[in-house]
Structure formats: C-alpha cells, structure tokens
Design a protein around this motif. Structure first.
Motif, PDB file in Angstrom:
ATOM      1  N   ASP A  23      44.685  57.684  76.734  1.00  0.00           N
ATOM      2  CA  ASP A  23      43.452  57.859  77.506  1.00  0.00           C
ATOM      3  C   ASP A  23      42.545  58.909  76.872  1.00  0.00           C
ATOM      4  OD1 ASP A  23      44.268  55.954  79.292  1.00  0.00           O
ATOM      5  OD2 ASP A  23      45.009  57.383  80.795  1.00  0.00           O
ATOM      6  N   SER A  24      43.149  60.010  76.378  1.00  0.00           N
ATOM      7  CA  SER A  24      42.353  61.073  75.749  1.00  0.00           C
ATOM      8  C   SER A  24      41.724  60.589  74.451  1.00  0.00           C
ATOM      9  CB  SER A  24      43.225  62.298  75.483  1.00  0.00           C
ATOM     10  OG  SER A  24      43.684  62.869  76.681  1.00  0.00           O
ATOM     11  N   ILE A  25      42.484  59.797  73.681  1.00  0.00           N
ATOM     12  CA  ILE A  25      41.924  59.243  72.439  1.00  0.00           C
ATOM     13  C   ILE A  25      40.761  58.310  72.757  1.00  0.00           C
ATOM     14  CG2 ILE A  25      42.401  57.714  70.490  1.00  0.00           C
ATOM     15  CD1 ILE A  25      45.210  58.853  70.371  1.00  0.00           C
ATOM     16  N   ALA A  26      40.940  57.453  73.760  1.00  0.00           N
ATOM     17  CA  ALA A  26      39.879  56.518  74.143  1.00  0.00           C
ATOM     18  C   ALA A  26      38.629  57.262  74.608  1.00  0.00           C
ATOM     19  CB  ALA A  26      40.382  55.578  75.235  1.00  0.00           C
ATOM     20  N   GLU A  27      38.820  58.325  75.390  1.00  0.00           N
ATOM     21  CA  GLU A  27      37.690  59.103  75.885  1.00  0.00           C
ATOM     22  C   GLU A  27      36.942  59.782  74.741  1.00  0.00           C
ATOM     23  OE1 GLU A  27      37.002  63.087  78.646  1.00  0.00           O
ATOM     24  OE2 GLU A  27      38.861  61.932  78.839  1.00  0.00           O
ATOM     25  N   GLY A  41      54.411  62.285  64.929  1.00  0.00           N
ATOM     26  CA  GLY A  41      53.333  62.667  65.831  1.00  0.00           C
ATOM     27  C   GLY A  41      52.049  62.863  65.073  1.00  0.00           C
ATOM     28  N   GLY A  42      51.062  63.432  65.763  1.00  0.00           N
ATOM     29  CA  GLY A  42      49.814  63.757  65.091  1.00  0.00           C
ATOM     30  C   GLY A  42      48.700  62.766  65.335  1.00  0.00           C
ATOM     31  N   ILE A  43      47.535  63.122  64.810  1.00  0.00           N
ATOM     32  CA  ILE A  43      46.316  62.329  64.959  1.00  0.00           C
ATOM     33  C   ILE A  43      45.710  62.100  63.584  1.00  0.00           C
ATOM     34  CG2 ILE A  43      43.926  62.428  65.802  1.00  0.00           C
ATOM     35  CD1 ILE A  43      45.830  61.754  67.992  1.00  0.00           C
ATOM     36  N   ILE A  44      45.140  60.934  63.393  1.00  0.00           N
ATOM     37  CA  ILE A  44      44.366  60.631  62.191  1.00  0.00           C
ATOM     38  C   ILE A  44      42.907  60.470  62.599  1.00  0.00           C
ATOM     39  CG2 ILE A  44      43.935  58.986  60.327  1.00  0.00           C
ATOM     40  CD1 ILE A  44      46.887  58.281  60.381  1.00  0.00           C
ATOM     41  N   ALA A  45      42.032  61.227  61.956  1.00  0.00           N
ATOM     42  CA  ALA A  45      40.592  61.061  62.154  1.00  0.00           C
ATOM     43  C   ALA A  45      40.052  60.225  61.000  1.00  0.00           C
ATOM     44  CB  ALA A  45      39.903  62.415  62.209  1.00  0.00           C
ATOM     45  N   ASP A  46      39.595  59.017  61.322  1.00  0.00           N
ATOM     46  CA  ASP A  46      39.000  58.140  60.308  1.00  0.00           C
ATOM     47  C   ASP A  46      37.500  58.404  60.237  1.00  0.00           C
ATOM     48  OD1 ASP A  46      41.308  56.651  59.466  1.00  0.00           O
ATOM     49  OD2 ASP A  46      41.269  55.653  61.406  1.00  0.00           O
ATOM     50  N   VAL A  47      37.002  58.621  59.029  1.00  0.00           N
ATOM     51  CA  VAL A  47      35.582  58.918  58.816  1.00  0.00           C
ATOM     52  C   VAL A  47      35.037  57.949  57.785  1.00  0.00           C
ATOM     53  CG1 VAL A  47      33.901  60.668  58.148  1.00  0.00           C
ATOM     54  CG2 VAL A  47      36.023  61.354  59.287  1.00  0.00           C
ATOM     55  N   SER A  48      33.988  57.246  58.152  1.00  0.00           N
ATOM     56  CA  SER A  48      33.361  56.296  57.230  1.00  0.00           C
ATOM     57  C   SER A  48      31.964  56.794  56.879  1.00  0.00           C
ATOM     58  CB  SER A  48      33.282  54.903  57.862  1.00  0.00           C
ATOM     59  OG  SER A  48      32.608  54.005  57.004  1.00  0.00           O
ATOM     60  N   GLN A 102      36.336  57.939  64.213  1.00  0.00           N
ATOM     61  CA  GLN A 102      37.227  57.522  65.296  1.00  0.00           C
ATOM     62  C   GLN A 102      38.590  58.192  65.114  1.00  0.00           C
ATOM     63  OE1 GLN A 102      36.482  54.477  68.010  1.00  0.00           O
ATOM     64  NE2 GLN A 102      35.121  56.228  67.683  1.00  0.00           N
ATOM     65  N   LEU A 103      39.268  58.412  66.245  1.00  0.00           N
ATOM     66  CA  LEU A 103      40.600  58.997  66.231  1.00  0.00           C
ATOM     67  C   LEU A 103      41.641  57.933  66.524  1.00  0.00           C
ATOM     68  CD1 LEU A 103      39.970  62.268  68.307  1.00  0.00           C
ATOM     69  CD2 LEU A 103      39.634  61.897  65.861  1.00  0.00           C
ATOM     70  N   ARG A 104      42.827  58.099  65.986  1.00  0.00           N
ATOM     71  CA  ARG A 104      43.945  57.209  66.298  1.00  0.00           C
ATOM     72  C   ARG A 104      45.255  57.969  66.147  1.00  0.00           C
ATOM     73  NH1 ARG A 104      45.851  54.944  61.150  1.00  0.00           N
ATOM     74  NH2 ARG A 104      44.329  55.430  59.513  1.00  0.00           N
ATOM     75  N   SER A 105      46.281  57.452  66.781  1.00  0.00           N
ATOM     76  CA  SER A 105      47.585  58.098  66.716  1.00  0.00           C
ATOM     77  C   SER A 105      48.190  57.911  65.326  1.00  0.00           C
ATOM     78  CB  SER A 105      48.524  57.508  67.772  1.00  0.00           C
ATOM     79  OG  SER A 105      49.832  57.996  67.602  1.00  0.00           O
ATOM     80  N   ALA A 106      48.845  58.970  64.839  1.00  0.00           N
ATOM     81  CA  ALA A 106      49.507  58.915  63.527  1.00  0.00           C
ATOM     82  C   ALA A 106      51.002  58.693  63.673  1.00  0.00           C
ATOM     83  CB  ALA A 106      49.242  60.203  62.758  1.00  0.00           C
ATOM     84  N   GLU A 107      51.453  58.376  64.887  1.00  0.00           N
ATOM     85  CA  GLU A 107      52.890  58.293  65.143  1.00  0.00           C
ATOM     86  C   GLU A 107      53.585  57.279  64.263  1.00  0.00           C
ATOM     87  OE1 GLU A 107      55.925  57.949  68.955  1.00  0.00           O
ATOM     88  OE2 GLU A 107      53.760  57.905  69.226  1.00  0.00           O
ATOM     89  N   ILE A 110      41.804  61.958  57.824  1.00  0.00           N
ATOM     90  CA  ILE A 110      42.279  63.333  57.979  1.00  0.00           C
ATOM     91  C   ILE A 110      43.470  63.297  58.929  1.00  0.00           C
ATOM     92  CG2 ILE A 110      41.687  65.659  58.760  1.00  0.00           C
ATOM     93  CD1 ILE A 110      38.754  64.964  58.080  1.00  0.00           C
ATOM     94  N   GLU A 111      44.656  63.559  58.407  1.00  0.00           N
ATOM     95  CA  GLU A 111      45.902  63.369  59.166  1.00  0.00           C
ATOM     96  C   GLU A 111      46.613  64.688  59.419  1.00  0.00           C
ATOM     97  OE1 GLU A 111      50.267  61.206  58.602  1.00  0.00           O
ATOM     98  OE2 GLU A 111      48.595  60.681  57.290  1.00  0.00           O
TER      99      GLU A 111
END
Length: 518
Positions: A432-436, A483-490, A471-476, A422-423
């Motif tokens: 740090d926020s992504i890691a948390e 920019g943006g975030i990708i939420a990976d869902v398995s 898990q979340l990761r940067s979409a940069e 989901i991007e």
C-alpha cells in the motif's frame, strides 16, 4: 622551520609495482576473492585515467608456492624503481611465537609452522627499504597486518621507528595487529573499498588522492561498515604522495564557480520566479545558499593549507556537511517551484552527474555505481535538477538500509533513454505504501509536501518538471538479503545527448569542470 611537504604524483616511467596474491593453499582455507582483488587492483593501477602506471611496470605474482618467485619479482622491481615502489600482498596473514612476527602465507605454508615455506614480513620489508626509490609503499590485505605498523612491546618502539623513519616510506595495513581481515565474496573488503576510492574519488577539495587522503577515507568507511580498522606507519613526506587524481575534484571546482555566480545573484537581489507568497522564502534560501558557498570556499582554503591528516579529515567533514546543508536549502526552491540557481552551459556525462549526486549525501561511501556509458551526457541546463533528484533517492536508500550494506546503482540504455535502478537492502515498504508513493511520483495525485516522506515529494516535483519517470518496487525477489526497495528512474531522450552528436559531452577532464552560469 622544516620544509613543507608538497603533494605530487608519482612518475609512471620511474615507478614499479609488485602485486602478490595467495588465494590457493594446501593446508589453509582457499581465498577465491584474492584472485579478483589482484586483477582489479592491477586494472586500477594501470588505467591511464586513474593511476597511469605502465602495464609492463606492474608485475603480478599469483599463488606462489614459495618465496623464490616473490623474491625475484621484488628484487627486480626494487632495483629498477627510482621514484615509487609499491608492493601489495593479499592472502592469509599468520603470526609466529617469537616477538609475534607477521608471516605472509604462500601456497605451501603450514599454519603450525609459519616460519617455514612462507614469506616473513621482515624479509619483504628489508627488500623494499633497500630500494633506491624515493617512495616505498607496502599495502597488506591480510589478517594481523597491523603488526607491520604498530610495535607490540614498548621495547620494540625504537626498532620500528629506526626501520621506518626513512623518507618516503609508507605501510598501509587492512586490519589491527590482533584482528583478522575480511575476505569478502568476490573481492576482499579492504581492497574493494580502496578501489572504490581510486575509481570514484572522495567529495573534498583535493585535486589528488594522496596516501593520507586514501587512508583517512578508508578508515572512515571501514568503521562505518563495522569492519576492521586499517592502520598505517609512515613518514610525513610519503603521506603526500598521490596515487591518482581525485575523480570528484572537478565537481568540487564546479561548485566553487557556482558559488561565485550565486553570490553575485544574491547581491543583485533579483526577483524570484516563484509565486509572490513564496518570494520571501526563496530569496532567503538564496541568501543562505550564498553564505554556505562562502563557507565552502573558506573551508577549501583551510584544506589546502592543512597538513595534519586528522585535522584535514575534520575539515572534510565540515565541507561535506555544508554541501548537504546547501541541498537542504535548494529543497525550499524546489517546493516553491522556483527555477534552479545553478546551471551548466555544456552537457555533463551521466556518470559525473551520478558522482555529483553521491557526493551530496551523508553516507556517500555506501553507494556503488555501475559502469555507465561515457558517451551519454545530461544536457547542461537540467544537470542540477537531475543531480538533485538522484541525490534525494540515494539519501533515502542509504538512510533506510543497514549501515554495513551498499546501495547499488545500475544503468542500462534502452533506445534513447537511460534506465537507472537504485537498489537498497532495507526493510522495504508495504504494498500500500509503495502504491501511494508511486501515485505521487507519477503525477496522478498532488504532491504532498506535508508528508513525512519529504524526499519523495522533492523527487516528485523535480520529476514532473523534467519529464522523468520514477517508480518504486520491492527488491525482495532480486535482493539476496531478502528485502529493500528499488527506485527505477527513466531519463527521457529530451534530457540526454550522445557524445557523437554534441560538443563538450566527453568526460570532464581532471582538474577542470563544466562552467556554471545562470
């Protein structure tokens, strides 16, 4: 009293469509997106799961050099159609001096002399209105196309009404009379949104996508994306013609069945499985959900009896707001570790689960779903939780990204697992926020229900309950907007079934829905 118009589907065998696309020009800028728009619209119109028009009854006229090819195709379709005649044009729209006419550009059109070597809209209109078809529809995806729907001078008003006040006539234009349309990169923006409505549906108790329903939702999404606002000119009867079934209707039917079960459970006042300290909160959430479901059924009845498109639009908004309120109540159940109230007996296709999640968020029309393997289904008793988890992620993605950009959902199969991405295109998060957030989502730290990121806390609790990896990761690096975030869902094998190995996993047929039970 007049007879109330009845919604009906067009008869495929007695209907014709002519799709005209002018993307190549000698003296005007090329429009590469027109070719794709033409192909994609033809695909939707002839798809038996959507509009169902026979392929031989849908003629495409691509990059005509003059009006002869267009005229031949129009004349043939107008003569053959007895139920519906649909004419679509995508390309450059130009205006003339006299009465500010609308001209539809062709390959040899000279912008300095648009009255020569082009297709005057007046000519196209007369050909369409001359057909004996019961319903005549014109869709214009070009600049200044609103001139086909709105008289520019008060003296022209009676003339336009005389031209269009014919039973079954409908004109849908991509832009106002004095505004350009937006071509888009791969496909024109107007046609892109039109196709999304046909393919994904609208979250409303509407079994079919009528012309008025399509227009109302097109207008709303184009406004929200700060794009030119579509216009229309129509008769009441034509607005009730349905081009396709509403793919989201089965989901709404399922909700109605769930509401009946939920109301019964609330009347029985069965004890909650939550801890004793949360029993009162959970029971209150159940009662509130029962009230919301009664509200949804009441609004459903009003929608069925309403004929005015603008009032119907307001009812759709109330309906959608109540659905979102119900999900907010379900959040209390999740936070209390209570079992879900809504359950399904049979597996539900993953694509339908994604559409259900999409329908439960505020900006549902900003979500674009990837092609999903129709053979993959989610097992019945986990459908509600999976839907809820995906809805929270989609809500976050749309809330934290620019309103004019889409949130894209991609899916691929890896062995017996389904991997979703989901991007969004928002500002993103710090490392740090992504890691948390990932620490909480992975279960390595307790879920922080006091956090400002309550949506992620809900996702974390549902993920642990179902064994879903999120898990979340940067979409940069992947996002062209930088920019943006990708939420990976398995989704694990334990939540999925294959159509070949399980009964009832085929796509939910239109007009029906998987039965909900406790």
């Amino acid at each position: 009293m007049g007879t109330r118009p009845v919604t009906r589907r067009f008869h495929p065998g007695d209907s014709r469509a002519v799709l005209i696309g002018a993307g190549k020009y000698r003296k005007l800028p090329s429009l590469p997106s027109v070719r794709t728009s033409l192909e994609e619209l033809r695909s939707a119109l002839t798809d038996p799961r959507l509009c169902g028009l026979p392929a031989k009854h849908c003629v495409t006229v691509a990059d005509p050099t003059d009006g002869n090819r267009v005229g031949e195709a129009l004349a043939r379709a107008a003569a053959e159609a007895t139920d519906m005649l649909l004419v679509y044009y995508a390309g450059h729209g130009l205006t003339g001096m006299k009465r500010q006419q609308l001209f539809l550009g062709l390959r040899d059109t000279d912008p300095q002399r648009p009255q020569f070597n082009c297709l005057p809209y007046d000519v196209l209109r007369e050909e369409v209105l001359g057909s004996r078809a019961k319903n005549r529809i014109v869709i214009l995806d070009c600049c200044f196309s609103g001139r086909a729907t709105t008289p520019l001078l008060s003296a022209d008003a009676s003339m336009v009404l005389d031209q269009m006040d014919i039973e079954g006539a409908y004109v849908l234009a991509a832009s106002p009379a004095n505004s350009p349309a937006v071509s888009g990169e791969r496909i024109t923006e107007f046609t892109h949104e039109l196709l999304r409505i046909l393919r994904q549906g609208v979250p409303a108790y509407a079994e079919n996508l009528t012309l008025d329903t399509i227009y109302t939702h097109l207008r709303d999404v184009m406004r929200r994306r700060n794009l030119p606002e579509p216009k229309r000119l129509h008769t009441d009867a034509a607005g009730h013609l349905a081009l396709a079934p509403n793919p989201m209707y089965p989901i709404m039917v399922a909700r109605r069945r769930e509401a009946q079960e939920l109301e019964r459970q609330a009347a029985d006042d069965r004890p909650s499985p939550a801890d004793a300290a949360m029993t009162g909160v959970v029971n209150q959430a159940r009662r509130t959900q029962a009230l919301l479901d009664r509200l949804l059924r009441h609004v459903d009845g009003l929608e069925r009896d309403e004929e005015d498109p603008d009032r119907l639009d307001q009812l759709f908004r109330i309906d959608h707001l109540a659905v979102r309120m119900r999900r907010a109540q379900e959040n209390l159940m999740v936070l209390a570790d209570a079992e879900p109230i809504r359950r399904y007996r049979d597996p539900v296709p993953l694509y339908d689960v994604l559409r259900a999640a999409q329908s439960e968020i505020e900006q549902y029309d900003r979500v674009e779903l990837d092609d999903i393997d129709s053979a993959v289904a989610v097992i019945g008793h986990t459908v509600n939780d999976v839907t809820h988890l995906l809805a929270e992620l989609l809500e976050n993605a749309t809330a934290f990204s620019p309103p004019h950009l889409l949130v894209r959902v991609r899916c691929r199969l890896l062995g017996d697992r389904a991997l979703l991405a989901i991007e969004d295109s928002g500002l993103g998060m710090s490392d740090d926020s992504i890691a948390e957030a990932n620490e909480m989502l992975s279960g390595r730290v307790p879920v922080d229900t006091d956090s400002q990121r309550l949506g992620l806390a809900i996702v974390a609790k549902l993920a642990r309950r179902l064994g879903i990896w999120v898990q979340l990761r940067s979409a940069e690096q992947e996002n062209r907007f930088g920019g943006g975030i990708i939420a990976d869902v398995s989704l694990p094998e334990s939540l999925l079934v294959r159509r070949a190995t399980a009964r009832g996993t085929a796509r939910v047929p239109y007009g029906s829905a998987p039965a909900a039970t406790e």
